[in-house]
Motif scaffolding. Sequence first.
Motif, PDB file in Angstrom:
ATOM      1  N   PHE A 173       0.854  -1.182   0.000  1.00  0.00           N
ATOM      2  CA  PHE A 173       0.000   0.000   0.000  1.00  0.00           C
ATOM      3  C   PHE A 173       0.890   1.232   0.000  1.00  0.00           C
ATOM      4  CE2 PHE A 173      -3.064   2.820   2.397  1.00  0.00           C
ATOM      5  CZ  PHE A 173      -4.077   2.765   1.480  1.00  0.00           C
ATOM      6  N   LYS A 174       0.574   2.223  -0.810  1.00  0.00           N
ATOM      7  CA  LYS A 174       1.445   3.391  -0.851  1.00  0.00           C
ATOM      8  C   LYS A 174       0.713   4.603  -1.422  1.00  0.00           C
ATOM      9  CE  LYS A 174       4.260   4.174  -4.656  1.00  0.00           C
ATOM     10  NZ  LYS A 174       5.282   3.982  -5.608  1.00  0.00           N
ATOM     11  N   GLU A 175       1.087   5.753  -0.899  1.00  0.00           N
ATOM     12  CA  GLU A 175       0.575   7.046  -1.408  1.00  0.00           C
ATOM     13  C   GLU A 175       1.176   7.256  -2.793  1.00  0.00           C
ATOM     14  OE1 GLU A 175      -1.260  10.928  -0.503  1.00  0.00           O
ATOM     15  OE2 GLU A 175      -1.194   9.136   0.723  1.00  0.00           O
ATOM     16  N   HIS A 176       0.356   7.672  -3.737  1.00  0.00           N
ATOM     17  CA  HIS A 176       0.885   7.770  -5.089  1.00  0.00           C
ATOM     18  C   HIS A 176       0.370   9.028  -5.752  1.00  0.00           C
ATOM     19  CE1 HIS A 176       2.262   6.464  -9.023  1.00  0.00           C
ATOM     20  NE2 HIS A 176       1.054   6.655  -9.507  1.00  0.00           N
ATOM     21  N   GLU A 177       1.293   9.821  -6.260  1.00  0.00           N
ATOM     22  CA  GLU A 177       0.852  10.967  -7.048  1.00  0.00           C
ATOM     23  C   GLU A 177       1.254  10.703  -8.482  1.00  0.00           C
ATOM     24  OE1 GLU A 177       1.579  15.367  -6.084  1.00  0.00           O
ATOM     25  OE2 GLU A 177       2.651  15.059  -7.969  1.00  0.00           O
ATOM     26  N   GLY A 178       0.341  10.876  -9.377  1.00  0.00           N
ATOM     27  CA  GLY A 178       0.724  10.588 -10.754  1.00  0.00           C
ATOM     28  C   GLY A 178      -0.219  11.187 -11.770  1.00  0.00           C
ATOM     29  N   LEU A 179       0.126  10.946 -13.023  1.00  0.00           N
ATOM     30  CA  LEU A 179      -0.696  11.409 -14.135  1.00  0.00           C
ATOM     31  C   LEU A 179      -1.545  10.236 -14.589  1.00  0.00           C
ATOM     32  CD1 LEU A 179       2.230  13.254 -15.874  1.00  0.00           C
ATOM     33  CD2 LEU A 179       0.192  14.371 -14.898  1.00  0.00           C
ATOM     34  N   TYR A 180      -2.802  10.505 -14.728  1.00  0.00           N
ATOM     35  CA  TYR A 180      -3.740   9.414 -14.980  1.00  0.00           C
ATOM     36  C   TYR A 180      -4.477   9.646 -16.299  1.00  0.00           C
ATOM     37  CZ  TYR A 180      -7.318   5.942 -14.049  1.00  0.00           C
ATOM     38  OH  TYR A 180      -8.141   4.848 -14.117  1.00  0.00           O
ATOM     39  N   SER A 181      -4.449   8.614 -17.165  1.00  0.00           N
ATOM     40  CA  SER A 181      -5.184   8.698 -18.425  1.00  0.00           C
ATOM     41  C   SER A 181      -6.567   8.106 -18.208  1.00  0.00           C
ATOM     42  CB  SER A 181      -4.447   7.919 -19.523  1.00  0.00           C
ATOM     43  OG  SER A 181      -5.382   7.398 -20.451  1.00  0.00           O
ATOM     44  N   VAL A 182      -7.580   8.955 -18.406  1.00  0.00           N
ATOM     45  CA  VAL A 182      -8.953   8.508 -18.162  1.00  0.00           C
ATOM     46  C   VAL A 182      -9.335   7.447 -19.197  1.00  0.00           C
ATOM     47  CG1 VAL A 182     -11.365   9.244 -18.048  1.00  0.00           C
ATOM     48  CG2 VAL A 182      -9.558  10.721 -17.138  1.00  0.00           C
ATOM     49  N   ARG A 183      -8.948   7.678 -20.454  1.00  0.00           N
ATOM     50  CA  ARG A 183      -9.352   6.740 -21.489  1.00  0.00           C
ATOM     51  C   ARG A 183      -8.688   5.376 -21.312  1.00  0.00           C
ATOM     52  NH1 ARG A 183      -8.812   8.664 -27.479  1.00  0.00           N
ATOM     53  NH2 ARG A 183     -10.512  10.032 -26.861  1.00  0.00           N
ATOM     54  N   GLN A 184      -7.396   5.366 -20.980  1.00  0.00           N
ATOM     55  CA  GLN A 184      -6.683   4.092 -20.834  1.00  0.00           C
ATOM     56  C   GLN A 184      -6.853   3.502 -19.436  1.00  0.00           C
ATOM     57  OE1 GLN A 184      -5.080   2.365 -23.328  1.00  0.00           O
ATOM     58  NE2 GLN A 184      -5.974   3.935 -24.620  1.00  0.00           N
ATOM     59  N   GLU A 185      -7.449   4.286 -18.515  1.00  0.00           N
ATOM     60  CA  GLU A 185      -7.618   3.852 -17.136  1.00  0.00           C
ATOM     61  C   GLU A 185      -6.312   3.397 -16.533  1.00  0.00           C
ATOM     62  OE1 GLU A 185     -10.897   1.346 -16.190  1.00  0.00           O
ATOM     63  OE2 GLU A 185     -11.976   1.935 -17.984  1.00  0.00           O
ATOM     64  N   GLN A 186      -5.251   4.166 -16.779  1.00  0.00           N
ATOM     65  CA  GLN A 186      -3.998   3.802 -16.150  1.00  0.00           C
ATOM     66  C   GLN A 186      -3.162   5.045 -15.891  1.00  0.00           C
ATOM     67  OE1 GLN A 186      -2.626   1.022 -19.112  1.00  0.00           O
ATOM     68  NE2 GLN A 186      -1.397   2.558 -20.164  1.00  0.00           N
ATOM     69  N   PHE A 187      -2.281   4.919 -14.897  1.00  0.00           N
ATOM     70  CA  PHE A 187      -1.348   5.997 -14.675  1.00  0.00           C
ATOM     71  C   PHE A 187      -0.339   5.992 -15.816  1.00  0.00           C
ATOM     72  CE2 PHE A 187      -3.156   5.698 -10.448  1.00  0.00           C
ATOM     73  CZ  PHE A 187      -3.241   7.050 -10.078  1.00  0.00           C
ATOM     74  N   VAL A 188       0.048   7.193 -16.236  1.00  0.00           N
ATOM     75  CA  VAL A 188       1.008   7.299 -17.340  1.00  0.00           C
ATOM     76  C   VAL A 188       2.173   8.161 -16.861  1.00  0.00           C
ATOM     77  CG1 VAL A 188      -0.682   6.987 -19.178  1.00  0.00           C
ATOM     78  CG2 VAL A 188      -0.301   9.273 -18.280  1.00  0.00           C
ATOM     79  N   THR A 189       3.263   8.150 -17.607  1.00  0.00           N
ATOM     80  CA  THR A 189       4.403   8.978 -17.229  1.00  0.00           C
ATOM     81  C   THR A 189       4.729   9.922 -18.385  1.00  0.00           C
ATOM     82  OG1 THR A 189       5.979   7.421 -18.141  1.00  0.00           O
ATOM     83  CG2 THR A 189       5.406   7.137 -15.821  1.00  0.00           C
TER      84      THR A 189
END
Length: 508
Positions: free
Chosen positions: A119-135
């Motif tokens: 479990f971990k705090e995560h800040e990131g960029l999220y693609s709504v269409r792909q439903e995944q965090f992206v970099t």
Amino acid sequence: MSERYFLTTAIDYVNGRPHLGHAYEKILADVLNRYHLSLGQDSFFLTGLDEHGQKVQQSAQAQNIPPQQFCDEMAVHFQTLWKRLHIHPNRFVRTTENNHKEVVRKFLQKLHDQGEIYFKEHEGLYSVRQEQFVTEKEMVNGQWPEIFGEVVKTVEPNYFFKLSSYQDWLRTYLQEHPEWIMPSFRRNEILAALERPLGDLCISRPKSRLSWGIPLPFDEEYVTYVWFDALINYVSFAYYDTPEDRWPADLHIIGKDILIPAHGVYWPIILRALGLTQPRQFLVHGWWLNRGAKISKSVGNTIDPIPYIEKCGADAFRYFLMREMALGQDADFTDDKFIQRYQSDLSKGLGNLVQRSLSMLHRYRQGIVPPIHESCLTDLEKDLQTENVTTNYQSFMDKFEIHHALGAVWTYIQRTDQYVEQTAPWKLAKDPAQSTRLDTVLGHLIESIRRISVLIDAVLPQTSLQIRAQLGLATEPLRLSAASFGNTLTGQVTLAPTALFPRIEELD
Ligand code: ME8
Ligand code: MG
């Protein structure tokens, strides 16, 4: 017991109606399933629907109905279309089924118990269409590629699966299994992706953001990331943990857009962490394009198979998709190409050959197959008899070169057409002294048609049945071995021919 074969397809998102791209993949799987059955194998074909996740939740919200009702309504469209295309899976699955949800939760708990999930705090960029965090590395010229849709900054604590600790294992496994990913250039793409360090995989979504999913067994405030849920369908619906258990799959059929990272990275690692066997092979197909662009719901350029089925029949549609695409590459769908193939290969090619042959049999021999007289065989008959079309067909099918396998069958159809021209039965019929020769020619012609009916069965199952019905033959499941030359039809009473592929000029 006969050898088992287990093949799967991607499970389609239910957030839109099935289109030509989905149909291609399911037809491909159905063709390979029928092919393996024709080899006498106990083949099992699994397909279905991916019903959880943000896109489905949003689509249901847009229609103001509960997500399960939305899924139930959409499922009908897929199942109806597969029936119309004569796609017969052994199991049509939906990830909202209870047994699947239980297996997903059981697997998650196991990985959690093993310490593979943290479990971990995560800040990131999220693609709504792909439903995944992206970099940011995934940006092209400072822009997010179209496939990501809207990308938003998101901060939330989540559960992570330790993907990174399996990176070296996966690289070695890929290197040691050169035929694991087909076509093989796709394996190099995964290896290239593994050059960069793998991050861990976020496998949870907080219920506050997404409620339509499988709750984590160790924290009910979260649901399972939809890809983790969806991939497990291959095991959960394979009669997992029963004496009939089909796992591992012999073949996972998927499109190239879902190889990296989902099938080429996440899935093997999830299986490895669970202590499950790896699938034997992945078959990665390309895209059907509409004027150069991938046919897709998000682009909005989808093509509905139904008008083509209504106009030309399901078999013509199956044939076109299998014939026109070199498996692994992309191909353009156009009405012109479709009509062109229909006219030349089906209407004038196969359809015309069957009709003219049976017509002559009725005209000259009252529709009853005459005996083949050994005494009047020529090189023409010997060529037809020893024609190695079955071997060619089989070796192409085994290499997944279905377009070439069909090419081999159509070469044989042309060869048979030439045989009619070369022997000119209408001339033989005028000369009573040529009666045994005419018997022999008609006997060979009808035998060729019987062989063709076997060879086309996997791709054109209804046409195969129709031809066999016109020949007065039983319509039980066919073995490919029946496609070799035999002299078994003498005395067979046939029916008057009806057109298999009536001529059409244009589509509307
Ligand atoms: O990706 N040409 O679902 P999906 C060829 N639910 N194939 C195409 C295509 C096209 N134009 N468009 C789509 C998903 N496909 C996930 C899969 S599997 C555990 C979860 C193919 O509905 C696509 O490549 O977006 C994929 O294999 C399948 O259709 C489902 O796509
Ligand atoms: Mg897609």
